[in-house]
Scaffold this active site. Structure first.
Site, PDB file in Angstrom:
ATOM      1  N   ILE A   1      -5.146  11.148  10.008  1.00  0.00           N
ATOM      2  CA  ILE A   1      -3.781  11.593   9.701  1.00  0.00           C
ATOM      3  C   ILE A   1      -3.846  12.804   8.767  1.00  0.00           C
ATOM      4  O   ILE A   1      -4.542  12.785   7.755  1.00  0.00           O
ATOM      5  CB  ILE A   1      -2.964  10.453   9.045  1.00  0.00           C
ATOM      6  CG1 ILE A   1      -2.929   9.214   9.958  1.00  0.00           C
ATOM      7  CG2 ILE A   1      -1.551  10.925   8.710  1.00  0.00           C
ATOM      8  CD1 ILE A   1      -2.309   9.418  11.324  1.00  0.00           C
TER       9      ILE A   1
ATOM     10  N   GLY B   1      -0.551   5.001  -0.896  1.00  0.00           N
ATOM     11  CA  GLY B   1      -1.562   5.647  -0.059  1.00  0.00           C
ATOM     12  C   GLY B   1      -1.065   6.873   0.698  1.00  0.00           C
ATOM     13  O   GLY B   1       0.108   7.247   0.594  1.00  0.00           O
ATOM     14  N   GLN B   2      -1.961   7.450   1.453  1.00  0.00           N
ATOM     15  CA  GLN B   2      -1.644   8.685   2.188  1.00  0.00           C
ATOM     16  C   GLN B   2      -0.417   8.495   3.093  1.00  0.00           C
ATOM     17  O   GLN B   2       0.464   9.338   3.136  1.00  0.00           O
ATOM     18  CB  GLN B   2      -2.842   9.124   3.037  1.00  0.00           C
ATOM     19  CG  GLN B   2      -2.618  10.464   3.738  1.00  0.00           C
ATOM     20  CD  GLN B   2      -3.583  10.717   4.888  1.00  0.00           C
ATOM     21  OE1 GLN B   2      -4.299   9.819   5.334  1.00  0.00           O
ATOM     22  NE2 GLN B   2      -3.610  11.947   5.369  1.00  0.00           N
TER      23      GLN B   2
ATOM     24  N   TYR C   1     -15.563  -0.927   8.308  1.00  0.00           N
ATOM     25  CA  TYR C   1     -14.136  -0.623   8.492  1.00  0.00           C
ATOM     26  C   TYR C   1     -13.737  -0.899   9.950  1.00  0.00           C
ATOM     27  O   TYR C   1     -12.748  -1.591  10.230  1.00  0.00           O
ATOM     28  CB  TYR C   1     -13.894   0.839   8.120  1.00  0.00           C
ATOM     29  CG  TYR C   1     -12.508   1.366   8.357  1.00  0.00           C
ATOM     30  CD1 TYR C   1     -11.417   0.868   7.657  1.00  0.00           C
ATOM     31  CD2 TYR C   1     -12.294   2.408   9.259  1.00  0.00           C
ATOM     32  CE1 TYR C   1     -10.141   1.392   7.856  1.00  0.00           C
ATOM     33  CE2 TYR C   1     -11.024   2.940   9.461  1.00  0.00           C
ATOM     34  CZ  TYR C   1      -9.952   2.426   8.761  1.00  0.00           C
ATOM     35  OH  TYR C   1      -8.703   2.954   8.962  1.00  0.00           O
TER      36      TYR C   1
ATOM     37  N   GLY D   1       0.819  -1.205   0.000  1.00  0.00           N
ATOM     38  CA  GLY D   1       0.000   0.000   0.000  1.00  0.00           C
ATOM     39  C   GLY D   1       0.857   1.261   0.000  1.00  0.00           C
ATOM     40  O   GLY D   1       0.592   2.224   0.717  1.00  0.00           O
TER      41      GLY D   1
ATOM     42  N   ASP E   1      -1.051  -7.327  -5.128  1.00  0.00           N
ATOM     43  CA  ASP E   1      -2.382  -7.274  -4.535  1.00  0.00           C
ATOM     44  C   ASP E   1      -2.333  -8.237  -3.351  1.00  0.00           C
ATOM     45  O   ASP E   1      -2.084  -9.434  -3.537  1.00  0.00           O
ATOM     46  CB  ASP E   1      -3.398  -7.744  -5.583  1.00  0.00           C
ATOM     47  CG  ASP E   1      -4.811  -7.607  -5.077  1.00  0.00           C
ATOM     48  OD1 ASP E   1      -5.010  -7.527  -3.847  1.00  0.00           O
ATOM     49  OD2 ASP E   1      -5.727  -7.598  -5.916  1.00  0.00           O
TER      50      ASP E   1
ATOM     51  N   LYS F   1     -11.273  -3.674  11.652  1.00  0.00           N
ATOM     52  CA  LYS F   1     -10.135  -3.318  12.515  1.00  0.00           C
ATOM     53  C   LYS F   1     -10.163  -4.116  13.822  1.00  0.00           C
ATOM     54  O   LYS F   1      -9.122  -4.580  14.288  1.00  0.00           O
ATOM     55  CB  LYS F   1     -10.125  -1.807  12.806  1.00  0.00           C
ATOM     56  CG  LYS F   1      -9.742  -0.951  11.600  1.00  0.00           C
ATOM     57  CD  LYS F   1      -8.368  -1.287  11.053  1.00  0.00           C
ATOM     58  CE  LYS F   1      -7.913  -0.345   9.949  1.00  0.00           C
ATOM     59  NZ  LYS F   1      -6.677  -0.788   9.274  1.00  0.00           N
TER      60      LYS F   1
HETATM   61  N1  SER Z   1      -8.843   8.059   8.803  1.00  0.00           N
HETATM   62  C1  SER Z   1      -9.671   6.898   8.961  1.00  0.00           C
HETATM   63  C2  SER Z   1     -11.026   7.125   8.435  1.00  0.00           C
HETATM   64  O1  SER Z   1     -11.492   8.234   8.557  1.00  0.00           O
HETATM   65  C3  SER Z   1      -9.727   6.527  10.403  1.00  0.00           C
HETATM   66  O2  SER Z   1      -8.839   5.506  10.633  1.00  0.00           O
HETATM   67  O3  SER Z   1     -11.636   6.241   7.959  1.00  0.00           O
END
Ligand code: SER
Length: 315
Positions: free
Chosen positions: A173, A11-12, A143, A8, A53, A147
């Site tokens: 973040i 990504g950010q 999500y 990844g 992937d 987690k």
């Molecule tokens: N930055 C993430 C989100 O907003 C939180 O872990 O989904």
């Protein structure tokens, strides 16, 4: 010597983590992987990159073998808001991807895996202020559910197979290189781009919405510090971490100090409900005790740095 695979890397976080890791461990020792989003030039030009992937077990095993990997950062994930639009895909990528990484890690004697969890692991029944490390985990997003399952898997693989998996519950973040995609905390990054470019922002959360956040330099430090932490001091696999907490209104006022014409409107959408189910502030004292976690940036210093860095970049 560390041989690191970053899954990844486009990504950010990944896009800035790879350069930070290459600086510390050597360009050739950090293999960046991407899937859909093209990798930034700075990553392609400074060291090895491969297509990967995480759902593809064979390709993952091949990469570990070929590059003699002993350390994995598994950063690929579908975030909270996108997850609600396609829950089955989010589960597949977030959980089956993680299980593949854990299984491959165990088979190929990987000695350390860093996989971020999130404040999304908490839910409406969790105490919302100064949320402790050990508390109620009843998230209401797919999500968040992925987690919590991931956190339990991290503990399970450590206990059952001695696989050294470590995780931090990241808050939102804030970064200036790569935009986040599909999260609920994304507003705190978008607001800077819009303030600098258009002097105006329409926020998808209410003005009084307070969420925990962290500035990217602290996030990168967090990743590397937990990777390097002395295992004999770690009493758990998953840690709360935070940098600051502020409301949408507070960050807007802070930005106005630099861009006085900046105006903001609030049009909460479906993400408001997600934000309302998450903590406002986080107790990260165990991370401070067990691996000396100590962030540097607060709202004031982060805003100053973001405005400076991003204004230069967007020129
Ligand atoms: N930055 C993430 C989100 O907003 C939180 O872990 O989904």
């Amino acid at each position: 010597m560390r041989r690191i695979l970053v899954i990844g890397a486009a990504g950010q976080i990944g896009s800035e983590l790879v350069p930070a890791l290459r600086k510390k461990y050597g360009n050739e020792n950090v293999i960046a992987t991407g899937r859909k989003t093209p990798l930034p030039d700075v990553i392609k030009e400074t060291g090895p990159v491969i297509y990967l992937d995480a759902i593809d077990k064979e390709r993952l095993a091949q990469a570990l073998f070929e590059y003699d990997i002993n350390t994995i950062f598994h950063m690929a994930s579908i975030l909270s808001a996108t997850g609600e639009k396609m829950p089955q895909i989010a589960w597949d990528i977030n959980i089956n991807g993680l299980i593949n990484v854990l299984e491959a890690g165990r088979s190929y004697n990987v000695d350390r895996i860093i996989w971020p969890s999130s404040i999304a692991a908490f839910g409406p029944t969790t105490p919302r202020d100064n949320t402790p490390n050990t508390t109620i985990l009843q998230p209401t997003t797919i999500y968040g559910i992925s987690k919590v399952a991931g956190e339990l898997l991290a503990e399970y693989y450590y206990k059952k197979y001695k696989l050294d998996v470590r995780s931090m519950r990241l808050p939102g973040i804030i970064s200036s290189e790569t935009l986040p995609g599909g999260g609920t905390t994304d507003y705190a990054v978008e607001i800077f781009y819009e303030a600098i470019k258009h002097k105006n922002y329409t926020c998808f959360l209410r003005e009084d919405t307070i969420l925990p956040m962290m500035y990217q330099p602290d996030c990168l430090k967090c990743m590397i510090d937990l990777l390097e932490a002395d295992n004999s001091r770690l009493k758990r696999r998953v840690y709360n971490v935070t940098g600051m907490s502020f409301s949408a209104g507070e960050i807007a006022s802070e930005i106005k100090k630099y861009i006085p014409e900046f105006s903001i409107e609030y049009k909460p959408d479906f993400r408001q409900e997600i934000a309302d189910s998450w903590p406002r502030s986080i107790d990260d004292s165990l991370a401070r005790q067990e691996w000396d976690w100590n962030p540097s940036y607060d709202l004031i210093s982060m805003t100053k740095d973001m405005i400076q860095t991003l204004s230069k970049r967007l020129k």
